[in-house]
Design a protein around this motif. Structure first.
Motif, PDB file in Angstrom:
ATOM      1  N   ALA A 190      30.504  -0.037  -1.999  1.00  0.00           N
ATOM      2  CA  ALA A 190      29.140  -0.431  -2.378  1.00  0.00           C
ATOM      3  C   ALA A 190      29.153  -1.792  -3.065  1.00  0.00           C
ATOM      4  O   ALA A 190      28.327  -2.663  -2.752  1.00  0.00           O
ATOM      5  CB  ALA A 190      28.505   0.623  -3.278  1.00  0.00           C
ATOM      6  N   ASP A 191      30.091  -1.997  -3.974  1.00  0.00           N
ATOM      7  CA  ASP A 191      30.203  -3.290  -4.664  1.00  0.00           C
ATOM      8  C   ASP A 191      30.508  -4.412  -3.689  1.00  0.00           C
ATOM      9  O   ASP A 191      29.925  -5.488  -3.768  1.00  0.00           O
ATOM     10  CB  ASP A 191      31.299  -3.244  -5.732  1.00  0.00           C
ATOM     11  CG  ASP A 191      30.901  -2.455  -6.958  1.00  0.00           C
ATOM     12  OD1 ASP A 191      29.690  -2.210  -7.156  1.00  0.00           O
ATOM     13  OD2 ASP A 191      31.818  -2.075  -7.730  1.00  0.00           O
ATOM     14  N   ARG A 192      31.425  -4.167  -2.767  1.00  0.00           N
ATOM     15  CA  ARG A 192      31.845  -5.207  -1.814  1.00  0.00           C
ATOM     16  C   ARG A 192      30.732  -5.635  -0.884  1.00  0.00           C
ATOM     17  O   ARG A 192      30.688  -6.797  -0.469  1.00  0.00           O
ATOM     18  CB  ARG A 192      33.028  -4.728  -0.984  1.00  0.00           C
ATOM     19  CG  ARG A 192      34.310  -4.614  -1.756  1.00  0.00           C
ATOM     20  CD  ARG A 192      35.422  -4.211  -0.817  1.00  0.00           C
ATOM     21  NE  ARG A 192      36.637  -3.883  -1.519  1.00  0.00           N
ATOM     22  CZ  ARG A 192      37.751  -3.520  -0.917  1.00  0.00           C
ATOM     23  NH1 ARG A 192      37.797  -3.430   0.400  1.00  0.00           N
ATOM     24  NH2 ARG A 192      38.824  -3.238  -1.624  1.00  0.00           N
ATOM     25  N   ILE A 193      29.846  -4.689  -0.500  1.00  0.00           N
ATOM     26  CA  ILE A 193      28.796  -5.046   0.462  1.00  0.00           C
ATOM     27  C   ILE A 193      27.450  -5.300  -0.197  1.00  0.00           C
ATOM     28  O   ILE A 193      26.487  -5.666   0.468  1.00  0.00           O
ATOM     29  CB  ILE A 193      28.655  -3.995   1.582  1.00  0.00           C
ATOM     30  CG1 ILE A 193      28.169  -2.654   1.041  1.00  0.00           C
ATOM     31  CG2 ILE A 193      29.957  -3.841   2.335  1.00  0.00           C
ATOM     32  CD1 ILE A 193      27.818  -1.661   2.136  1.00  0.00           C
ATOM     33  N   GLY A 194      27.376  -5.099  -1.515  1.00  0.00           N
ATOM     34  CA  GLY A 194      26.166  -5.464  -2.241  1.00  0.00           C
ATOM     35  C   GLY A 194      25.020  -4.473  -2.127  1.00  0.00           C
ATOM     36  O   GLY A 194      23.865  -4.887  -2.094  1.00  0.00           O
ATOM     37  N   ILE A 195      25.325  -3.174  -2.034  1.00  0.00           N
ATOM     38  CA  ILE A 195      24.263  -2.170  -2.091  1.00  0.00           C
ATOM     39  C   ILE A 195      24.590  -1.196  -3.218  1.00  0.00           C
ATOM     40  O   ILE A 195      25.722  -1.157  -3.715  1.00  0.00           O
ATOM     41  CB  ILE A 195      24.067  -1.415  -0.749  1.00  0.00           C
ATOM     42  CG1 ILE A 195      25.281  -0.553  -0.397  1.00  0.00           C
ATOM     43  CG2 ILE A 195      23.743  -2.376   0.373  1.00  0.00           C
ATOM     44  CD1 ILE A 195      25.048   0.342   0.822  1.00  0.00           C
ATOM     45  N   THR A 196      23.610  -0.406  -3.597  1.00  0.00           N
ATOM     46  CA  THR A 196      23.829   0.538  -4.689  1.00  0.00           C
ATOM     47  C   THR A 196      24.657   1.722  -4.181  1.00  0.00           C
ATOM     48  O   THR A 196      24.595   2.072  -2.996  1.00  0.00           O
ATOM     49  CB  THR A 196      22.501   1.071  -5.246  1.00  0.00           C
ATOM     50  OG1 THR A 196      21.847   1.847  -4.230  1.00  0.00           O
ATOM     51  CG2 THR A 196      21.591  -0.056  -5.716  1.00  0.00           C
ATOM     52  N   LEU A 220      24.949  -3.112   8.202  1.00  0.00           N
ATOM     53  CA  LEU A 220      25.927  -2.693   9.207  1.00  0.00           C
ATOM     54  C   LEU A 220      27.000  -3.767   9.389  1.00  0.00           C
ATOM     55  O   LEU A 220      28.197  -3.453   9.468  1.00  0.00           O
ATOM     56  CB  LEU A 220      25.228  -2.406  10.531  1.00  0.00           C
ATOM     57  CG  LEU A 220      26.070  -1.863  11.665  1.00  0.00           C
ATOM     58  CD1 LEU A 220      26.765  -0.563  11.279  1.00  0.00           C
ATOM     59  CD2 LEU A 220      25.211  -1.655  12.907  1.00  0.00           C
ATOM     60  N   GLU A 221      26.585  -5.020   9.402  1.00  0.00           N
ATOM     61  CA  GLU A 221      27.540  -6.124   9.524  1.00  0.00           C
ATOM     62  C   GLU A 221      28.504  -6.141   8.336  1.00  0.00           C
ATOM     63  O   GLU A 221      29.722  -6.282   8.509  1.00  0.00           O
ATOM     64  CB  GLU A 221      26.796  -7.447   9.614  1.00  0.00           C
ATOM     65  CG  GLU A 221      27.704  -8.646   9.716  1.00  0.00           C
ATOM     66  CD  GLU A 221      26.944  -9.957   9.746  1.00  0.00           C
ATOM     67  OE1 GLU A 221      27.615 -10.994   9.820  1.00  0.00           O
ATOM     68  OE2 GLU A 221      25.703  -9.958   9.696  1.00  0.00           O
ATOM     69  N   ALA A 222      27.974  -5.959   7.126  1.00  0.00           N
ATOM     70  CA  ALA A 222      28.818  -5.958   5.920  1.00  0.00           C
ATOM     71  C   ALA A 222      29.786  -4.775   5.943  1.00  0.00           C
ATOM     72  O   ALA A 222      30.952  -4.919   5.565  1.00  0.00           O
ATOM     73  CB  ALA A 222      27.945  -5.923   4.674  1.00  0.00           C
ATOM     74  N   LEU A 223      29.312  -3.616   6.379  1.00  0.00           N
ATOM     75  CA  LEU A 223      30.187  -2.446   6.483  1.00  0.00           C
ATOM     76  C   LEU A 223      31.325  -2.716   7.464  1.00  0.00           C
ATOM     77  O   LEU A 223      32.491  -2.426   7.174  1.00  0.00           O
ATOM     78  CB  LEU A 223      29.398  -1.214   6.927  1.00  0.00           C
ATOM     79  CG  LEU A 223      28.490  -0.577   5.894  1.00  0.00           C
ATOM     80  CD1 LEU A 223      27.546   0.424   6.558  1.00  0.00           C
ATOM     81  CD2 LEU A 223      29.315   0.095   4.801  1.00  0.00           C
ATOM     82  N   CYS A 224      30.991  -3.260   8.619  1.00  0.00           N
ATOM     83  CA  CYS A 224      32.012  -3.546   9.633  1.00  0.00           C
ATOM     84  C   CYS A 224      33.006  -4.586   9.130  1.00  0.00           C
ATOM     85  O   CYS A 224      34.213  -4.462   9.371  1.00  0.00           O
ATOM     86  CB  CYS A 224      31.363  -4.018  10.931  1.00  0.00           C
ATOM     87  SG  CYS A 224      30.486  -2.708  11.802  1.00  0.00           S
ATOM     88  N   ARG A 225      32.520  -5.581   8.407  1.00  0.00           N
ATOM     89  CA  ARG A 225      33.405  -6.611   7.861  1.00  0.00           C
ATOM     90  C   ARG A 225      34.390  -6.000   6.862  1.00  0.00           C
ATOM     91  O   ARG A 225      35.589  -6.223   6.945  1.00  0.00           O
ATOM     92  CB  ARG A 225      32.575  -7.708   7.194  1.00  0.00           C
ATOM     93  CG  ARG A 225      33.407  -8.845   6.608  1.00  0.00           C
ATOM     94  CD  ARG A 225      32.574  -9.857   5.845  1.00  0.00           C
ATOM     95  NE  ARG A 225      32.004  -9.224   4.651  1.00  0.00           N
ATOM     96  CZ  ARG A 225      30.702  -9.085   4.417  1.00  0.00           C
ATOM     97  NH1 ARG A 225      29.806  -9.539   5.271  1.00  0.00           N
ATOM     98  NH2 ARG A 225      30.276  -8.496   3.312  1.00  0.00           N
TER      99      ARG A 225
END
Length: 73
Positions: free
Chosen positions: A22-28, A48-53
């Protein structure tokens, strides 16, 4: 038809905790939990892009299409 989010599977494969992801992709953490537990009604492409990255995977590794039983021949 339904779409299953296999986020917990990918997180386990990558050995990453929910809070860290959550911290890495910027969501709660709460919003990540909604995704993990298949309670989400929609997913932003940016999420989805941040999760895949961060998980080093493809969208198809996270999202799975499941047809309704009555739709299968």
């Amino acid at each position: 038809m339904s779409i299953r989010i296999n986020l917990d599977v990918m997180m386990a494969r990558r050995h990453i905790a929910a809070g860290d992801l959550a911290d890495r992709i910027g969501i709660t953490p709460a919003n990540l939990s909604i995704l993990k537990n298949n309670k989400a009604k929609a997913v932003r492409f940016s999420t989805l892009e941040a999760l895949c990255r961060e998980l080093d995977c493809q969208p198809g590794d996270i999202l799975e299409y499941l047809p309704d039983e009555e739709e299968t021949p």
